[in-house]
Design a protein around this motif. Structure first.
Motif, PDB file in Angstrom:
ATOM      1  N   VAL A   1     -24.241  86.512  36.988  1.00  0.00           N
ATOM      2  CA  VAL A   1     -23.959  86.626  35.560  1.00  0.00           C
ATOM      3  C   VAL A   1     -22.813  85.661  35.273  1.00  0.00           C
ATOM      4  CG1 VAL A   1     -23.242  88.121  33.677  1.00  0.00           C
ATOM      5  CG2 VAL A   1     -24.748  89.016  35.472  1.00  0.00           C
ATOM      6  N   THR A   2     -23.019  84.768  34.307  1.00  0.00           N
ATOM      7  CA  THR A   2     -22.078  83.673  34.063  1.00  0.00           C
ATOM      8  C   THR A   2     -21.666  83.641  32.595  1.00  0.00           C
ATOM      9  OG1 THR A   2     -23.825  82.072  33.558  1.00  0.00           O
ATOM     10  CG2 THR A   2     -23.223  82.349  35.882  1.00  0.00           C
ATOM     11  N   ASP A   3     -20.735  82.733  32.310  1.00  0.00           N
ATOM     12  CA  ASP A   3     -20.326  82.455  30.920  1.00  0.00           C
ATOM     13  C   ASP A   3     -19.832  83.700  30.195  1.00  0.00           C
ATOM     14  OD1 ASP A   3     -21.133  79.715  31.194  1.00  0.00           O
ATOM     15  OD2 ASP A   3     -23.192  80.338  30.890  1.00  0.00           O
ATOM     16  N   PHE A   4     -18.918  84.403  30.831  1.00  0.00           N
ATOM     17  CA  PHE A   4     -18.324  85.588  30.225  1.00  0.00           C
ATOM     18  C   PHE A   4     -17.458  85.201  29.033  1.00  0.00           C
ATOM     19  CE2 PHE A   4     -19.613  87.395  34.147  1.00  0.00           C
ATOM     20  CZ  PHE A   4     -19.620  88.775  33.989  1.00  0.00           C
ATOM     21  N   PRO A   5     -17.294  86.091  28.054  1.00  0.00           N
ATOM     22  CA  PRO A   5     -16.296  85.835  27.022  1.00  0.00           C
ATOM     23  C   PRO A   5     -14.910  85.665  27.648  1.00  0.00           C
ATOM     24  CG  PRO A   5     -17.702  87.679  26.402  1.00  0.00           C
ATOM     25  CD  PRO A   5     -18.020  87.357  27.832  1.00  0.00           C
ATOM     26  N   MET A   6     -14.123  84.817  27.059  1.00  0.00           N
ATOM     27  CA  MET A   6     -12.765  84.601  27.561  1.00  0.00           C
ATOM     28  C   MET A   6     -11.888  85.817  27.257  1.00  0.00           C
ATOM     29  SD  MET A   6     -10.899  82.212  29.037  1.00  0.00           S
ATOM     30  CE  MET A   6      -9.147  81.900  29.323  1.00  0.00           C
ATOM     31  N   PHE A   7     -12.045  86.358  26.047  1.00  0.00           N
ATOM     32  CA  PHE A   7     -11.206  87.477  25.592  1.00  0.00           C
ATOM     33  C   PHE A   7     -12.079  88.554  24.952  1.00  0.00           C
ATOM     34  CE2 PHE A   7      -8.793  83.493  24.669  1.00  0.00           C
ATOM     35  CZ  PHE A   7      -7.819  83.610  25.647  1.00  0.00           C
ATOM     36  N   GLU A   8     -11.522  89.751  24.895  1.00  0.00           N
ATOM     37  CA  GLU A   8     -12.077  90.783  24.016  1.00  0.00           C
ATOM     38  C   GLU A   8     -10.922  91.390  23.232  1.00  0.00           C
ATOM     39  OE1 GLU A   8     -14.096  93.802  26.193  1.00  0.00           O
ATOM     40  OE2 GLU A   8     -12.528  94.013  27.697  1.00  0.00           O
ATOM     41  N   TRP A   9     -11.230  91.848  22.015  1.00  0.00           N
ATOM     42  CA  TRP A   9     -10.195  92.342  21.125  1.00  0.00           C
ATOM     43  C   TRP A   9      -9.943  93.817  21.378  1.00  0.00           C
ATOM     44  CZ3 TRP A   9      -6.492  90.346  18.348  1.00  0.00           C
ATOM     45  CH2 TRP A   9      -5.838  91.121  17.390  1.00  0.00           C
ATOM     46  N   ASP A  10      -8.687  94.174  21.560  1.00  0.00           N
ATOM     47  CA  ASP A  10      -8.281  95.562  21.760  1.00  0.00           C
ATOM     48  C   ASP A  10      -7.785  96.105  20.421  1.00  0.00           C
ATOM     49  OD1 ASP A  10      -6.878  97.950  22.296  1.00  0.00           O
ATOM     50  OD2 ASP A  10      -6.415  97.313  24.337  1.00  0.00           O
ATOM     51  N   ASP A  11      -8.612  96.974  19.784  1.00  0.00           N
ATOM     52  CA  ASP A  11      -8.247  97.497  18.464  1.00  0.00           C
ATOM     53  C   ASP A  11      -6.960  98.311  18.507  1.00  0.00           C
ATOM     54  OD1 ASP A  11     -10.297  96.437  16.884  1.00  0.00           O
ATOM     55  OD2 ASP A  11     -11.704  97.982  17.548  1.00  0.00           O
ATOM     56  N   GLU A  12      -6.784  99.076  19.579  1.00  0.00           N
ATOM     57  CA  GLU A  12      -5.609  99.933  19.671  1.00  0.00           C
ATOM     58  C   GLU A  12      -4.330  99.106  19.810  1.00  0.00           C
ATOM     59  OE1 GLU A  12      -3.924 103.529  22.537  1.00  0.00           O
ATOM     60  OE2 GLU A  12      -6.081 103.105  22.450  1.00  0.00           O
ATOM     61  N   ALA A  13      -4.361  98.100  20.677  1.00  0.00           N
ATOM     62  CA  ALA A  13      -3.174  97.274  20.889  1.00  0.00           C
ATOM     63  C   ALA A  13      -3.064  96.153  19.867  1.00  0.00           C
ATOM     64  CB  ALA A  13      -3.190  96.691  22.292  1.00  0.00           C
ATOM     65  N   GLN A  14      -4.149  95.919  19.131  1.00  0.00           N
ATOM     66  CA  GLN A  14      -4.197  94.839  18.144  1.00  0.00           C
ATOM     67  C   GLN A  14      -3.866  93.483  18.767  1.00  0.00           C
ATOM     68  OE1 GLN A  14      -5.023  94.861  14.488  1.00  0.00           O
ATOM     69  NE2 GLN A  14      -6.148  96.475  15.613  1.00  0.00           N
ATOM     70  N   ARG A  15      -4.536  93.201  19.870  1.00  0.00           N
ATOM     71  CA  ARG A  15      -4.365  91.897  20.522  1.00  0.00           C
ATOM     72  C   ARG A  15      -5.561  91.644  21.439  1.00  0.00           C
ATOM     73  NH1 ARG A  15      -2.769  92.092  25.845  1.00  0.00           N
ATOM     74  NH2 ARG A  15      -2.041  94.106  26.659  1.00  0.00           N
ATOM     75  N   TYR A  16      -5.670  90.394  21.872  1.00  0.00           N
ATOM     76  CA  TYR A  16      -6.710  90.056  22.833  1.00  0.00           C
ATOM     77  C   TYR A  16      -6.307  90.528  24.232  1.00  0.00           C
ATOM     78  CZ  TYR A  16      -8.918  86.922  19.432  1.00  0.00           C
ATOM     79  OH  TYR A  16      -9.559  86.413  18.330  1.00  0.00           O
TER      80      TYR A  16
END
Length: 583
Positions: free
Chosen positions: A424-439
């Protein structure tokens, strides 16, 4: 004390004297002849004690389960062959039995199922069983094969520190107070990640280590507080250089340890396609069920649960057709909904079509006749099928529908025997954390983005793709890696996007940033979960079965009683005081 192992006695030894040592697996007095199944780590052999040997017979009559024996005797062809035993063609006629240690009555028998807590409390007894010996030896052969492969190809086995600096890698650190530095702490490594990158800067080119790692996180069947991984790093490589090398390694190791030929080459899926088709970034390809997107067909329906996500660019409405699923009762359908709820679902809509073509569905009323027919045709539903639907945020919906897919595969016997690896390749670099309000980093903060331009990364962080990759086998991630960031400017930019300011980055990662400034080569690597691979090879779902002394799901060692309180005087030596817990 012995001349041979019990499990290796064979016909070539007939007529020869042997001395064996082991445990009494079974002792039977059949009214004139005693039979003892003597067991060591190689297996079991039958020892026969004849009545004319009065002294030996008297000892044999007193033997109990798990007594430790030394047996002297002569190998003889067995009259009643036992085809289930490797030694079933022969027996040993005892001329002398020495009881080396009498075992007290045991808390459980190997042939019983005493429950995991009892097994872990008396782990030394559990590990004596032939089945646990088999599982542990599978792990041992795996590690030996990996080392042979790596050593033969010029990889350098280099140890990295166990006492190190606390760094965020996705789980809590285990902290160790520094006696000579009051108020300061070491951390046990979550992985050797930063050290192996620095080894590439130092010019070692190809590194490996069978590394102990520690993460203070919740436990389950495939997670432990302390675990073992094969850590690898390569200098001057791109993704395919790493992937092709380690794919060859895994294929060779499975051939050696399991006599199994894995696919060549491994199939490849991007992260996006894996989530779209299977609802998982570690899809099990041993069965063919796939998710089908239906947003375009339901966006104008009267069902608000569907129309909201269907008209949201971050939403998803997806269907899963299960052939033969019409056999599910309403109670069983509710069990699927409850299973999906564990992964974030608020509900699970369905369409059920019985063998005669009659439709049962709580959502049919929200569609026109033509729209409903088009929906059924799009998902390929026919008589005898059930179709489950999920709707909501894209990733969450993918997750819970992926869980429904796995449950259906097991419940309906769709999972085929064999081995299905993939990349499995080409993962997203970041995901958004709603609770922390940051990547947050999907792999870790040191994974390189697919773009080299820092301004491009900043402008498109939400959709940025990383140079990360995972190896998956039968629905299990067995290895994860990436090409690393080797330019300090890019590493600082990634820290910034993750909400790690310049001052914090310097305090936590200054040594890494310094190393990158002094001629770091492009580099990348991967880490494989030894425990997980060993469990798959041994045919067990729990990695606890292939770890000699694991912790329970409540993070305890039942055998030693760890963790345990520490006396105040010992705490004072390391300048630590313990606050009393408030209930």
């Amino acid at each position: 004390m012995r001349t041979h192992f019990c499990g290796l006695i064979d016909e070539a030894l007939i007529g020869q004297p042997v001395t064996l040592c082991g445990w009494t697996d079974v002792a039977r007095n059949l009214g004139g002849v005693c039979f003892i199944d003597l067991r060591d780590h190689e297996g079991i052999v039958q020892v026969t004690v004849e009545p004319d040997n009065v002294d030996v017979f008297a000892v044999a009559e007193t033997l109990g389960y798990e007594d430790v024996l030394q047996v002297e005797g002569v190998v003889r062809a067995r009259h009643a062959v036992n085809a289930k035993l490797r030694t079933g063609q022969v027996e040993v006629i005892a001329t002398k039995i020495t009881v080396l240690n009498k075992a007290e009555p045991l808390p459980f028998h190997h042939h019983e199922n005493p429950g995991e807590d009892t097994r872990l409390k008396y782990r030394y007894l559990d590990l004596r069983s032939p089945e646990m010996q088999r599982k542990q030896r599978t792990r041992i052969r795996l590690v030996q094969a990996l080392r042979r492969w790596l050593d033969a190809r010029g990889f350098q086995d280099i140890e990295t520190p166990i006492l190190t600096k606390a760094t965020p890698e996705g789980a809590r650190d285990f902290l160790v107070p520094a006696r000579m530095h009051p108020g300061e702490f070491y951390a046990l490594p979550q992985s050797p990640q930063l050290f192996k990158q620095i080894l590439m800067v130092a010019g070692f080119d190809r590194y490996y280590q069978i590394a102990r790692c520690f993460r203070d996180e919740a436990l389950r069947a495939d997670r432990q507080l302390e675990f073992t991984q094969l850590d690898m790093e390569f200098a001057f490589v791109r993704e395919r250089d790493v992937q092709d090398a380690v794919e060859g390694m895994i294929r060779d190791v499975f051939r050696e340890v399991m006599d199994v030929e894995l696919d060549a080459p491994f199939p490849r899926l991007t992260w996006f396609d894996a989530m779209r088709r299977y609802g998982s970034d570690k899809p099990d390809l041993r069965f063919d069920l796939e998710l089908v997107d239906v947003a375009d067909l339901v966006k104008d329906s009267g069902f608000a649960v569907f129309t909201g996500p269907a008209n949201d660019p971050d939403g998803r409405v997806v269907a899963l057709r299960i052939p033969g699923g019409a056999s599910l009762s309403r109670k069983q359908i509710d069990e699927y909904a409850a299973h999906a709820a564990k992964y974030g679902a608020k509900g699970l809509a369905y369409i059920k079509i019985d063998e005669a073509g009659a439709i049962s569905s709580p959502i049919q009323k929200f569609f026109s006749e033509d729209a409903f027919a088009a929906l059924l045709a799009h998902v390929g539903a026919g008589n005898g099928d059930i179709v489950f639907f999920g709707a909501g945020a894209y990733n969450k919906t993918s997750d819970f529908m992926g869980a429904v897919r796995l449950k259906a595969g097991k419940d309906f016997g769709l999972v085929q025997d064999g081995w299905k690896p993939l990349w499995v390749t080409d993962f997203p670099m970041f995901e958004w954390d709603d609770e922390a309000q940051r990547y947050v980093a999907l792999h870790h903060p040191f994974t390189a983005p697919a773009v080299d331009d820092i301004d491009d990364l900043r402008a498109n962080a939400r959709t940025a793709v990383s140079r990360g990759y995972d190896m998956v086998l039968n629905g299990n991630e067995i290895g994860g890696g990436s090409i690393r960031i080797h330019r300090p400017e890019m590493q600082s930019a990634v820290f910034e996007l993750l909400g790690i300011g310049a001052e914090e980055a310097e305090a936590k990662f200054g040594f890494l940033l310094d190393a990158l400034r002094y001629g770091a080569p492009p580099h990348g690597g991967i880490a494989f979960g030894i425990d997980r691979i060993a469990a798959l090879m041994a045919g067990t779902e729990s990695i606890r079965d292939v770890i000699p002394f694991p912790k329970t799901t409540s993070a305890q060692c039942l055998m030693t009683g760890a963790p345990s309180p520490i006396p105040d005087a010992q705490l004072a030596e390391v300048h630590v005081s313990v606050r009393k817990r408030e209930d």
